[in-house]
Design a protein around this motif. Structure first.
Motif, short mmCIF file in Angstrom:
data_model
loop_
_atom_site.label_atom_id
_atom_site.label_comp_id
_atom_site.label_asym_id
_atom_site.label_seq_id
_atom_site.Cartn_x
_atom_site.Cartn_y
_atom_site.Cartn_z
N PRO A 139 -0.72 -2.43 -9.81
CA PRO A 139 -1.26 -1.28 -9.06
C PRO A 139 -1.07 0.05 -9.77
O PRO A 139 -1.78 1.02 -9.47
CB PRO A 139 -0.47 -1.31 -7.75
N SER A 140 -0.12 0.10 -10.71
CA SER A 140 0.08 1.37 -11.42
C SER A 140 -1.16 1.79 -12.19
O SER A 140 -1.32 2.97 -12.50
CB SER A 140 1.24 1.24 -12.40
N ASP B 99 3.43 -4.66 -12.89
CA ASP B 99 3.10 -3.92 -11.68
C ASP B 99 1.68 -3.37 -11.77
O ASP B 99 1.48 -2.17 -11.92
CB ASP B 99 4.13 -2.79 -11.51
N ILE C 13 -3.95 2.12 -11.10
CA ILE C 13 -4.72 3.07 -10.29
C ILE C 13 -4.44 4.49 -10.76
O ILE C 13 -5.33 5.33 -10.82
CB ILE C 13 -4.38 2.90 -8.79
N TRP D 234 0.83 -1.21 0.00
CA TRP D 234 0.00 0.00 0.00
C TRP D 234 0.85 1.25 0.00
O TRP D 234 0.52 2.24 -0.64
CB TRP D 234 -1.00 -0.01 1.16
N ASP E 213 3.45 5.83 -5.47
CA ASP E 213 3.32 5.97 -6.91
C ASP E 213 2.40 7.14 -7.26
O ASP E 213 2.71 7.96 -8.11
CB ASP E 213 2.70 4.70 -7.50
N THR F 275 2.64 -0.22 -15.71
CA THR F 275 2.17 -1.54 -15.33
C THR F 275 2.98 -2.62 -16.06
O THR F 275 3.37 -3.62 -15.47
CB THR F 275 0.69 -1.70 -15.71
N VAL G 203 1.75 1.78 -3.59
CA VAL G 203 0.66 2.35 -4.38
C VAL G 203 0.56 3.84 -4.09
O VAL G 203 0.49 4.68 -4.99
CB VAL G 203 -0.67 1.64 -4.05
#
Lengths: 263, 264
Positions: free
Chosen positions: A116-117, A114, A119, A26, A32, A77, A29
């Protein structure tokens, strides 16, 4: 199709490894988003002191930035190759990759995925919607299709530049290379390129075409009377294809030079 | 013993020299960077003579010197330390007859000196030729600036070490390292001078060490902070250097008792 299946397998693997370190996941994230927020903060802080940036209003600059975040999120990602040279060439992990049937680049991309990118892409879409509403832009179905096409083109531009830079690792054993410094310049396309001088504009358009990941395609959606629409917007997918093709050739040529690690 | 540390600086310097592609590309990219921000700020100023207490000329100088000093103080010690903790090679470092942290700092210094001599100095010359940068005229300002630059390096390195050492506690501190990079770039003043932040944020920044990395020395260089004030901000840097030593030494002492190597 086999690649879709591979994608899913790698994704499951990814989820398992990442959820081992939940707190860190987290934080990553969040950091980022903050990293991308940094540029947004720059824009917002700067517009506290001025009304326009080379003739562009705050809402327009933010709109371009929102667009930029979408391809950028997709790009990070899948092209998370920061450590490629150290991990795959210096340490010789490329040996393992090359013994498998799937294309080596596809494996490397999937191994370092990756998700979560993404988001960031969502946040970008929200930013675009908000500033688009401020500007009174209308969005119909064709705009939506254009959006997909342009974003795809922008991602290819990114992928092309990045694959080429990563492939330098095959030709030079420099441990850090250009890649760590790339994050400094990859954001420039999101500013109106009109503010730069001719040389830089040329570089950003044709040599390291970061103008095609932000300002050019985004300008397609701006109001006609803003005077900011760039005819180059429609070239985005073409530039993307050209760069990604060149980069793949460069990559494949590089792979042939790979000799494995000495130890 | 001290010679050993000097050797470490020398070895890192030579290692850097061996990887030259890195070096050429770096100069080009920093120049592009400074150029991009130069044009950006020009567009932001438009017809306005001063913004956030900076004139256009001062801003140009500020941008140039800030990026060039970043070349000197920037290093990846956080990542190096975290990697050595994670792969367990730090255990070997514990039994060697030197101070691990000092060795790391010396490696960073070797890297920094390399960039200072072969990157920052020629880079600055190039930048001065291309952009209207005004260099300070008084030798005193130069002297204070260089002392402050050393402290920029020290404070940035300390922050890197702290971030790296966190790997002892969280096993995977990738996220923290990224967060740190964002904070340093955003709050140190490389991207936006601290005086541009809204009042409340500027007030918070005054109590954080980040401004000591870029904003304070660059302000001295551009002539915004002069004479007695310059010495005062130098004092602030020294203070931060001293303050940051404490958590580092504390974590280092604590951490050696709780090191466990994953898969080791």
């Amino acid at each position: 199709m086999i690649y879709l299946q591979l994608f899913w397998e790698y994704f499951k693997n990814y989820a398992k490894t990442r959820l081992t370190y939940r707190a860190d996941f987290w934080i990553e994230v969040l950091s980022d988003l903050l990293f991308q927020g940094m540029n947004l903060i720059f824009i917002l802080v700067v517009f506290q002191h001025t009304q326009s940036l080379g003739g562009w209003s705050q809402a327009e600059v933010v709109f371009v930035y929102g667009y930029f975040m979408i391809p950028y999120g997709i790009f990070t990602t899948f092209f998370n190759l920061w450590n490629f040279s150290e991990r795959y060439i210096v340490k010789g992990e490329m040996d393992r990759v090359l013994t498998r049937p799937a294309h080596n680049l596809a494996q490397i991309v999937l191994e370092n995925m990756d998700p979560p990118s993404l988001i960031g892409s969502l946040v970008g879409a929200v930013i675009m919607a908000i500033s688009g509403a401020q500007l009174g832009l209308s969005f119909d179905f064709t705009d939506f299709l254009m959006m997909i096409l342009l974003v795809l083109g922008s991602v290819l531009v990114y992928a092309g530049i990045y694959i080429a830079i990563t492939a330098i690792g095959f030709y030079s054993d420099s441990p850090t290379g250009i890649a760590p410094l790339m994050y400094n310049i990859q954001n420039y396309g999101r500013y109106p390129v009109g503010i730069y001088n001719k040389v830089i504009r040329f570089v950003l358009t044709w040599i390291i075409p970061f103008a095609f990941v932000g300002v050019y395609p985004a300008s397609f959606f701006l109001n006609m009377d803003s005077g900011h629409n760039s005819p180059l917007a429609l070239l985005t997918p073409v530039v993307g294809l050209v760069f990604v093709t060149a980069a793949l050739l460069f990559w494949n040529h590089g792979v042939k030079r790979y000799r494995g690690a000495g130890s | 013993m001290n010679n050993a540390y000097l050797d470490i600086i020398r070895i890192r310097f030579l290692t850097m020299l061996a990887y030259r592609v890195n070096y050429y590309s770096g100069i080009v990219i920093y120049a592009i960077n400074i150029g991009a921000y130069y044009f950006l700020w020009q567009a932001i100023y438009g017809d306005q003579p001063t913004l956030g207490g900076f004139t256009v000329a001062q801003m140009t100088t500020y941008v140039a010197v800030s990026w060039m000093s970043r070349a000197f103080y920037f290093n990846n010690l956080d990542r190096e330390i975290a990697n050595e903790i994670r792969d367990g090679s730090v255990a070997i470092q514990f039994i060697r007859p030197y101070s691990y942290l000092l060795v790391k700092m010396m490696q960073g210094l070797g890297e920094g000196l390399f960039r200072l001599l072969l990157f920052m100095v020629p880079g600055m010359v190039v930048v001065c030729l291309i952009f209207p940068v005004t260099l300070p005229t008084s030798p005193q300002t130069w002297l204070i600036y260089f002392v402050m630059l050393v402290f920029s390096f020290l404070i940035n390195t300390q922050i890197n070490m702290l971030t790296g050492l966190f790997a002892f506690y969280v096993e995977n501190n990738e996220g923290m390292m990224r967060m740190k990079r964002v904070m340093v770039d955003l709050f140190s003043g490389v991207i936006i001078p601290v005086s541009f932040f809204p009042g409340w944020l500027e007030a918070i920044m005054k109590w954080l060490p980040f401004q000591a990395i870029t904003y304070l020395p660059s302000s001295v260089f551009t002539g915004r902070t002069e004479g007695g004030m310059a010495l005062q901000v130098l004092g602030l840097q020294v203070l931060w250097f001293a303050v940051l030593l404490l958590p580092i030494l504390w974590i280092w002492r604590k951490a050696r008792h709780r090191l466990f190597v994953q898969g080791g």
